[in-house]
Motif scaffolding. Sequence first.
Motif, short mmCIF file in Angstrom:
data_model
loop_
_atom_site.label_atom_id
_atom_site.label_comp_id
_atom_site.label_asym_id
_atom_site.label_seq_id
_atom_site.Cartn_x
_atom_site.Cartn_y
_atom_site.Cartn_z
N LYS A 39 0.71 -1.26 0.06
CA LYS A 39 0.32 0.00 0.21
C LYS A 39 0.73 1.32 -0.08
CE LYS A 39 -4.07 -1.85 2.52
NZ LYS A 39 -4.67 -2.05 3.61
N THR A 40 2.01 1.18 0.52
CA THR A 40 2.79 2.39 0.67
C THR A 40 3.86 2.60 -0.36
OG1 THR A 40 4.32 1.29 2.19
CG2 THR A 40 2.55 2.49 3.37
N LYS A 41 3.77 1.52 -1.01
CA LYS A 41 4.93 1.73 -2.33
C LYS A 41 4.69 2.89 -3.01
CE LYS A 41 6.96 -1.22 -5.94
NZ LYS A 41 6.83 -2.37 -6.67
N GLN A 42 5.71 3.39 -3.41
CA GLN A 42 5.58 4.73 -3.77
C GLN A 42 5.64 4.53 -5.68
OE1 GLN A 42 5.45 7.71 -2.59
NE2 GLN A 42 5.63 7.04 -0.70
N GLU A 43 4.80 5.41 -6.30
CA GLU A 43 4.71 5.13 -7.60
C GLU A 43 5.76 5.73 -8.28
OE1 GLU A 43 1.14 6.39 -10.67
OE2 GLU A 43 1.47 7.44 -9.26
N LYS A 44 6.38 4.82 -9.20
CA LYS A 44 7.50 5.39 -10.11
C LYS A 44 7.06 5.93 -11.30
CE LYS A 44 11.94 3.94 -11.88
NZ LYS A 44 12.90 2.66 -12.32
N ASP A 45 7.44 7.20 -11.65
CA ASP A 45 7.07 7.86 -12.69
C ASP A 45 8.43 7.94 -13.73
OD1 ASP A 45 6.19 9.66 -14.78
OD2 ASP A 45 5.04 11.01 -13.36
N GLU A 46 8.14 7.23 -14.74
CA GLU A 46 9.32 6.85 -15.90
C GLU A 46 9.67 8.39 -16.31
OE1 GLU A 46 6.76 5.34 -16.03
OE2 GLU A 46 7.11 3.33 -15.53
N ALA A 47 8.58 9.12 -16.66
CA ALA A 47 8.73 10.36 -17.37
C ALA A 47 9.68 11.37 -16.57
CB ALA A 47 7.48 10.78 -17.98
N LEU A 48 9.33 11.66 -15.59
CA LEU A 48 10.02 12.59 -14.55
C LEU A 48 11.06 12.18 -13.92
CD1 LEU A 48 7.00 14.37 -12.45
CD2 LEU A 48 8.05 15.15 -14.72
N GLY A 49 11.29 10.94 -13.96
CA GLY A 49 12.50 10.17 -13.20
C GLY A 49 12.62 10.55 -11.73
N SER A 310 20.31 14.90 -17.61
CA SER A 310 19.96 14.15 -16.61
C SER A 310 21.23 13.67 -15.65
CB SER A 310 19.16 12.87 -16.85
OG SER A 310 17.84 13.23 -17.64
N ASN A 311 22.25 13.52 -16.36
CA ASN A 311 23.51 12.98 -15.58
C ASN A 311 23.94 14.32 -15.04
OD1 ASN A 311 23.25 10.49 -16.41
ND2 ASN A 311 24.52 10.85 -18.38
N ALA A 312 23.94 15.58 -15.63
CA ALA A 312 24.19 16.85 -15.06
C ALA A 312 23.65 16.94 -13.63
CB ALA A 312 24.29 18.05 -16.28
N PHE A 313 22.07 16.74 -13.72
CA PHE A 313 21.49 16.89 -12.37
C PHE A 313 21.93 16.15 -11.48
CE2 PHE A 313 18.84 19.39 -15.03
CZ PHE A 313 17.97 20.25 -14.30
N LYS A 314 22.33 14.95 -11.86
CA LYS A 314 22.84 13.68 -10.85
C LYS A 314 24.02 14.10 -10.35
CE LYS A 314 24.00 8.86 -10.31
NZ LYS A 314 23.96 7.59 -11.20
N ILE A 315 25.01 14.69 -11.17
CA ILE A 315 26.12 14.96 -10.54
C ILE A 315 26.14 16.20 -9.83
CG2 ILE A 315 28.43 16.06 -11.50
CD1 ILE A 315 28.40 14.47 -13.68
N PRO A 321 16.48 13.21 -13.38
CA PRO A 321 15.43 13.31 -13.97
C PRO A 321 15.51 12.38 -15.28
CG PRO A 321 16.45 15.30 -14.12
CD PRO A 321 17.31 14.49 -13.14
N GLY A 322 14.32 12.22 -15.62
CA GLY A 322 14.29 11.21 -16.86
C GLY A 322 14.28 12.25 -17.92
N LEU A 323 14.73 11.59 -19.13
CA LEU A 323 14.98 12.24 -20.58
C LEU A 323 13.60 13.19 -20.85
CD1 LEU A 323 16.52 11.57 -23.80
CD2 LEU A 323 14.37 12.64 -23.97
N TRP A 324 12.49 12.83 -20.77
CA TRP A 324 11.32 13.31 -20.89
C TRP A 324 11.32 14.72 -20.03
CZ3 TRP A 324 7.08 15.68 -18.83
CH2 TRP A 324 6.15 15.79 -19.30
N GLY A 325 11.53 14.49 -18.60
CA GLY A 325 11.13 15.66 -18.03
C GLY A 325 12.20 16.75 -18.06
N VAL A 326 13.42 16.40 -18.15
CA VAL A 326 14.57 17.46 -18.33
C VAL A 326 14.55 17.95 -19.63
CG1 VAL A 326 16.20 15.80 -19.08
CG2 VAL A 326 17.03 18.12 -17.62
N SER A 327 14.37 17.31 -20.80
CA SER A 327 14.33 17.94 -21.94
C SER A 327 13.11 18.98 -22.18
CB SER A 327 14.40 16.90 -23.15
OG SER A 327 13.39 15.94 -23.00
#
Length: 512
Positions: A39-49, A310-315, A321-327
């Motif tokens: 029930k508490t499992k968080q929903e993963k959004d592939e678009a936003l990452g 996305s890698n720049a945000f991670k660094i 974030p996913g490619l969809w979200g960041v681009s």
Amino acid sequence: MDEEDNEDRIIRERKFKIDFDVQLEGVDIKNKTSENTGKTKQEKDEALGDIFDPFQVDQDGDPGIVQKDGKIKNAPVRDVVTEISIEGERRINWSIMVTMIFIYSIISFQVGNTFSPYLATIILIFLAGFGFTLGEIWIPKEKMKMLGVTWVIISMKVLYGLVIEFRNWNLISVEVLVLLLIFLVFINLYFAYRHNHDAIAAQSTLVLLAIGSTTGSVLGEQGVAGMIFISTIIIHSLAIHRKSGNLASLGIAASNLWVGMHAITDGFKIGELVILKLDSSLLLFLLLMSITGLNASMAAKFAKKENWFSNAFKISGLGKPGLWGVSISLGMVGAFLSIVANRQDLGYALGMVTFLCTAFGGSYLRVRGVETNRIIKPIFISLPFLIILLLFGKQITDSLLFDEYDIFTIFGSILTGYILLRDQNSVSDRVLWIGSILVLIILVSLVPTKSSDLGGDGGVLLLTLLSLLHLGTAALAVKRKSPALAGVTVLSPWVWIILEKITEEIIDTLFI
């Protein structure tokens, strides 16, 4: 006697345990722990990452999460020291790469302005050849690959600069300049494929947009719009052929930013690069709508690919974030430049917002697994009507209170709402509350609130639009049982008022 008593005691203890032994075979005992976890499992959004979410609760099973007893169930893939060393090395590599490119660009610029044309040509060709040679030697070596790629990029920038200098020295015409730049783009792509590296191909995308603006400046506004559109198609075709998320995200961000630059500026000239302002409102509207459609489809196609942004945000420690979200976020920055440039015409500006929401909303649903035909069918059915409305709007709306862009906004909003609400179960709560905040900011920024004494409506239109927005998000929050969306709905009407008043007080204090 003692031995008999000891044996009796042992027999009594065993008998006591047997009497209270409960056989649980066949009894169905539900695992409440697993239910609660589900029930508490968080929903993963592939678009936003993976980005920061203030409403997300860390799960006990997440890597690196410390339990209440101080233990860690799942250790992270990398420890802190390893993470810092690896990401730190990447930052240093990219910093050195950017610094080298910047320094050698300045050197080549100084050579072109200091020496005579013939001597400068010899020096710059030698520098470019030297860089290509180092690239051929170092790129095959894994530890020297990044340095070799950097030198190939420097060499191409030197050649691009040399061709532009030919025009500055009046050795060639603008037409020949364009042809030489196109030839160098093919050379650039040859080395990108030869060394199989997206960083080498990346600068060709920006050069293509520059070529589009320069070529179009000779043909006028229609030429600029047409060449930018063709350049965007070529950039995306290159990304598709190389199956590169890097080039796809770069093309999405750069194309919208390029259109926004043409819209918001009054026109300027950098060397031989001429940027014309797109004064035709209809031309700008159709150009941005066409490029937005291309970018939305590319974002959906490459949504799960790795990319530099996305890698720049991670660094930087801001999540990944996913490619969809960041681009799409970077592309929206360029689109907002076009909106801000035309904010005086409310219907026109909101019309732009409408087709941006339609295209990127449909793209998001595709990433979330909704079938393509289900998304594009209502859009294709409505598109001819909307385009005819734009092309012949003045004749159609002469006797109406609204102009063509107002009607486009109304019908476009209905279309967007239908597409998103029909499949709202595929939309995550995070996207809904982020979208509601963005729409709130856009409305507050665009909709005028002049008093009736100054010829305005006293903010009635803004109040009506915001009321519809908050009532809609409230209904969705109740239907979806979403505490995050409910919280944003309750807080946002008050937060923006408080922030606006604080901003006004700061401005009055500092500048008045």
